[in-house]
Design an enzyme around this catalytic site. Sequence first.
Site, PDB file in Angstrom:
ATOM      1  N   HIS A 160       8.762  52.218   3.172  1.00  0.00           N
ATOM      2  CA  HIS A 160      10.007  52.083   3.088  1.00  0.00           C
ATOM      3  C   HIS A 160      10.685  53.492   2.407  1.00  0.00           C
ATOM      4  O   HIS A 160      11.604  53.364   1.960  1.00  0.00           O
ATOM      5  CB  HIS A 160      10.426  51.110   2.134  1.00  0.00           C
ATOM      6  CG  HIS A 160       9.513  49.853   2.348  1.00  0.00           C
ATOM      7  ND1 HIS A 160      10.031  49.012   3.392  1.00  0.00           N
ATOM      8  CD2 HIS A 160       8.409  49.301   2.014  1.00  0.00           C
ATOM      9  CE1 HIS A 160       9.085  47.927   3.461  1.00  0.00           C
ATOM     10  NE2 HIS A 160       8.080  48.157   2.641  1.00  0.00           N
ATOM     11  N   SER A 281      22.949  79.791  10.877  1.00  0.00           N
ATOM     12  CA  SER A 281      24.181  79.125  10.972  1.00  0.00           C
ATOM     13  C   SER A 281      25.205  80.160  11.375  1.00  0.00           C
ATOM     14  O   SER A 281      24.884  81.467  10.907  1.00  0.00           O
ATOM     15  CB  SER A 281      24.708  78.141   9.688  1.00  0.00           C
ATOM     16  OG  SER A 281      25.864  78.289  10.082  1.00  0.00           O
ATOM     17  N   LYS A 287      21.566  79.599   5.699  1.00  0.00           N
ATOM     18  CA  LYS A 287      21.015  78.660   6.363  1.00  0.00           C
ATOM     19  C   LYS A 287      19.691  79.038   7.205  1.00  0.00           C
ATOM     20  O   LYS A 287      19.685  79.853   7.720  1.00  0.00           O
ATOM     21  CB  LYS A 287      21.759  77.699   7.121  1.00  0.00           C
ATOM     22  CG  LYS A 287      23.155  77.136   6.568  1.00  0.00           C
ATOM     23  CD  LYS A 287      22.594  75.560   5.847  1.00  0.00           C
ATOM     24  CE  LYS A 287      22.835  74.715   7.311  1.00  0.00           C
ATOM     25  NZ  LYS A 287      22.847  73.509   6.825  1.00  0.00           N
ATOM     26  N   GLU A 294      14.564  69.333  15.552  1.00  0.00           N
ATOM     27  CA  GLU A 294      15.865  68.372  15.795  1.00  0.00           C
ATOM     28  C   GLU A 294      16.080  68.283  17.242  1.00  0.00           C
ATOM     29  O   GLU A 294      16.283  67.126  17.809  1.00  0.00           O
ATOM     30  CB  GLU A 294      16.879  69.114  15.268  1.00  0.00           C
ATOM     31  CG  GLU A 294      17.087  68.982  13.591  1.00  0.00           C
ATOM     32  CD  GLU A 294      17.959  69.907  13.169  1.00  0.00           C
ATOM     33  OE1 GLU A 294      19.275  69.793  13.440  1.00  0.00           O
ATOM     34  OE2 GLU A 294      17.839  70.792  12.089  1.00  0.00           O
TER      35      GLU A 294
END
Length: 460
Positions: A160, A281, A287, A294
């Site tokens: 969980h 970025s 970043k 992804e």
Amino acid sequence: MTSAAQYTWAGRFSEPVSDLVKRYTASVDFDKRMWRQDIRGSLAHAKMLAKQGIISAQDLADIERGMAIVTQEIESGQLEWSIDLEDVHLNVEKRLTALVGDAGKRLHTGRSRNDQVATDIRLYLRDAIDDIQVLLKSFRSALVDLAEKEAATPMPGFTHLQVAQPVTFGHHMLAYFEMFGRDAERFADTRKRVNRLPLGAAALAGTTYPIDREFVAAELGFEGVCENSLDAVSDRDFAIEFTSACALLMMHISRLSEELVMWMSPRVGFIQIADRFCTGSSIMPQKKNPDVPELARGKTGRVYGQLMSLLTLMKSQPLAYNKDNQEDKEPLFDAVDTVTDTLRIFADMAGGITVRADNMQAALTQGFATATDLADYLVKKGLPFRDAHEAVGHAVKAAEAKGVDLPQLSLEELRAFCPQVENDVFSVLTVTGSLASRDHIGGTAPAQVLAAIARARQRL
Ligand code: ARG
């Protein structure tokens, strides 16, 4: 060319198709990638025709000579693919005929594009599966290498997404080794059904020539022939099965990707991925984004889509061949490309993962990860498991109120909930003790992880 006469099948037509229809029905732009398989299939067919006396030895020699030239022309980019010639099959045949004359025109004896294309796809998929197996093997071996490096590195195991029990990072990596192992098995199993010869089915009913299908099958390395001609030219279940194996593989890739993205978030900080798999970025200079996992997570949806396309394409098609089936190629090729690129990158990326043991250790102190160990300890002291579970629940509550982890409670504090506790309790409350005690096949004890790694290397 504007007259219908340009087409090999144009004899009975009185007007040409419009440019739009030509573009709509042509497949050469995408099926030309099967040219090697097309030529391989044609050469085996021609050899059989000559052996059976259906064409002459001279015809076969001409076809072989011509195909060698066509091969060289395609390899060097000289051959101009033409949508006037619809597909890869007619493009290759037309060029062959231009080079060797009548022998080229005899090649299509006892054959149809229907059994030809089904053969090409099967040859193509068989090659694709063999490539995928090599990539899967190197990816799985990279996972084992990483598992070995971190065989004893503790990390929180989650259920969980809440800290559950300590595991080792190596154990976690071996879970993926198993998943990708089943994927490899699925591809191997699919290969058996891909590896059957449709040629000889001709358009749908078989052919009147005295062909030898077994000979062609052996020439092309097929394990046998498709038993029924109608089935041979029409079903694409093998392609659906392949894409389904691709979809499952990508599902596993996506689960791993999700974890990598999460672990790389500074809020979690369990791993770093080598810079060559990340991008920055355009606006935020600080970043470093885990773009590769992804994108892989995103591309999973694309492969699911290809599976759905193929299932829907096949549904409701009456026997035998229908032009619908030309639509099988783009989803199939896209699934092949997506899976092979993804595996190639992931095999490399697995070697570029560095683990932040300190952050995983810190996370382990925050979720009472050894609570089950305390309950098991009490059971060994004679308490029924349900009572032990409840007693430890109270201890956790007290520790939480104090803002400490279980091992930081004193003996007296622990005894307030479970009088059976003695001084030896602290060895089971540590992460090292917890890990070492799960000491059976499939367990997370570092010794077991090392044994599992040895078995994994054997299986590779
Ligand atoms: N380009 C076609 C395909 O991909 C080849 C088979 C064509 N057969 C036919 N009867 N039109 O399916």
